[in-house]
Enzyme design. Sequence first.
Site, PDB file in Angstrom:
ATOM      1  N   LYS A  59       2.771  -4.373  28.584  1.00 43.67           N
ATOM      2  CA  LYS A  59       3.773  -5.203  27.901  1.00 43.67           C
ATOM      3  C   LYS A  59       3.332  -5.489  26.460  1.00 43.67           C
ATOM      4  O   LYS A  59       2.171  -5.266  26.112  1.00 43.67           O
ATOM      5  CB  LYS A  59       3.974  -6.499  28.687  1.00 43.67           C
ATOM      6  CG  LYS A  59       2.730  -7.358  28.816  1.00 43.67           C
ATOM      7  CD  LYS A  59       2.905  -8.401  29.910  1.00 43.67           C
ATOM      8  CE  LYS A  59       1.661  -9.268  30.019  1.00 43.67           C
ATOM      9  NZ  LYS A  59       1.685 -10.123  31.213  1.00 43.67           N
ATOM     10  N   TYR A 291      -6.462 -19.869  -2.332  1.00 45.07           N
ATOM     11  CA  TYR A 291      -5.610 -21.064  -2.391  1.00 45.07           C
ATOM     12  C   TYR A 291      -6.396 -22.317  -2.029  1.00 45.07           C
ATOM     13  O   TYR A 291      -7.148 -22.320  -1.051  1.00 45.07           O
ATOM     14  CB  TYR A 291      -4.436 -20.931  -1.415  1.00 45.07           C
ATOM     15  CG  TYR A 291      -3.420 -19.900  -1.829  1.00 45.07           C
ATOM     16  CD1 TYR A 291      -2.760 -19.999  -3.061  1.00 45.07           C
ATOM     17  CD2 TYR A 291      -3.112 -18.838  -0.991  1.00 45.07           C
ATOM     18  CE1 TYR A 291      -1.824 -19.055  -3.438  1.00 45.07           C
ATOM     19  CE2 TYR A 291      -2.172 -17.881  -1.359  1.00 45.07           C
ATOM     20  CZ  TYR A 291      -1.527 -17.999  -2.598  1.00 45.07           C
ATOM     21  OH  TYR A 291      -0.611 -17.067  -2.957  1.00 45.07           O
TER      22      TYR A 291
HETATM   23  C1  LIG Z   1       0.529  -9.958  31.892  1.00 46.11           C
HETATM   24  C2  LIG Z   1       0.500  -9.918  33.354  1.00 46.11           C
HETATM   25  C3  LIG Z   1      -0.563  -9.287  34.027  1.00 46.11           C
HETATM   26  C4  LIG Z   1      -1.807  -8.770  33.325  1.00 46.11           C
HETATM   27  O1  LIG Z   1      -2.651  -9.832  32.976  1.00 46.11           O
HETATM   28  P1  LIG Z   1      -4.129  -9.605  32.379  1.00 46.11           P
HETATM   29  O2  LIG Z   1      -4.742 -10.936  32.446  1.00 46.11           O
HETATM   30  O3  LIG Z   1      -3.965  -9.140  30.968  1.00 46.11           O
HETATM   31  O4  LIG Z   1      -4.803  -8.596  33.230  1.00 46.11           O
HETATM   32  C5  LIG Z   1      -0.467  -9.189  35.411  1.00 46.11           C
HETATM   33  N1  LIG Z   1       0.600  -9.687  36.072  1.00 46.11           N
HETATM   34  C6  LIG Z   1       1.617 -10.306  35.459  1.00 46.11           C
HETATM   35  C7  LIG Z   1       2.756 -10.835  36.253  1.00 46.11           C
HETATM   36  C8  LIG Z   1       1.592 -10.459  34.084  1.00 46.11           C
HETATM   37  O5  LIG Z   1       2.602 -11.088  33.473  1.00 46.11           O
END
Ligand SMILES: *Cc1c(COP(=O)(O)O)cnc(C)c1O
Length: 399
Positions: A59, A291
């Site tokens: 994702k 800045y």
């Molecule tokens: C993002 C997500 C994961 C992966 O999580 P990590 O901590 O990056 O391994 C797994 N399951 C669900 C439902 C997620 O939203």
Amino acid sequence: MQIILNNKKNNLDNSPSFEGEIDPTQRAWIEVSGKAIEANVRQLISKLKNNCEFMAVVKADGYGHDAKVVSESAIKGGASQLGVATLKEGIKLRSFGINVPILVLGNLYAKKDLLTCFRNDLMPTVSTIRECLICNNIGKSNDLKFSIHLKVDTGMSRLGFDCIQFVQQFDNIKSLENIAIKGIYSHLACADEDNALNPKSRTQLQRKKFLELLNLINIDKKKNIKIHLANSAGMILGKDFHFDMVRVGLSMYGYEPVVKINEQSFLKPALFLKAKVTFVRTIEKGIGVSYGNKFVCDRKTKLAVLSIGYADGIIRNLSGKISLIYNKKLYPQVGSITMDQMMVDITDSDDIKVGSTMLLLGYQGKEAISPIDWADKCNSIPWEILCSFKNRLPRVQVD
Ligand SMILES: *Cc1c(COP(=O)(O)O)cnc(C)c1O
């Protein structure tokens, strides 16, 4: 890849377009090692329970690494499924010709979205009877079965059926002829806490709740329904957490979700954030930098100006707290990070000049800087650091 090629032949003013000729490594960029992702997946899979599948969570554009590179490398390493957050992310992966099962982890509540999900051969996460019925109707009108994963809430209080309702409704859901239940899953809320292995921890309670629920429903063994619970931190807790599949994000990118002291990680970071020095100047003792002039140098100081800033996703709150690597040595960033540029104290260097490439994240020789280090300095988490990088930074695959 994110390298922009401008194909517009007919610019209104007939001026030539040079955009496609800009070297993506001219200013600031992210190098992604597909080989590192592949190796990490292989390593992680070697630690799994027998026959446990590996879902690569890609994702947010593969945690900022470029979802295409990550997905293809993870599949090479042995990942059998992919997880995305949104419908659009899933459709994009299909457009690259990726054909493994893809689960949409977010909730699709609109009929239209569920139909699009079905048409793109993506599996939705379903948390209500209403959505089950919509999916069943979509399947029915196409004379097919709509593959879905059911989610139950065991303590995250985000998506998922309430456990008791799920047990009551499972037989009804099972009887729907035009959905194929491909998975039943839940999500851990506290797996990265120190006490996660303690039998009384919230994580163990979540696992227990999940097991109880699975015992109360009647799952047809022949249907090959994948049971899954663990994210990266959950996977590390041991085989009791693996079930039929794990959903791994952070570890696959090369970072331990739980910092283990004195233990060499078997994971390799896949991301290298680099920027070129675009200008060098020397200022006298007592002169302020950037800045607010918040940094005032206490010696005659040589500064390198780098063309990277918070508009690239470098969190401004890291101003004056980070170092950069050049030729295996560390140099401190000084003064406020600005929108598009930052300054680095290179007084102690005699080899950094305009055009030199400095490393902000990644490793070189014995020096390594990870998103975990950055997160610790700005009250964030490595996940947030990784997905804060903007599209202005080209992603370049290096192997
Ligand atoms: C993002 C997500 C994961 C992966 O999580 P990590 O901590 O990056 O391994 C797994 N399951 C669900 C439902 C997620 O939203």
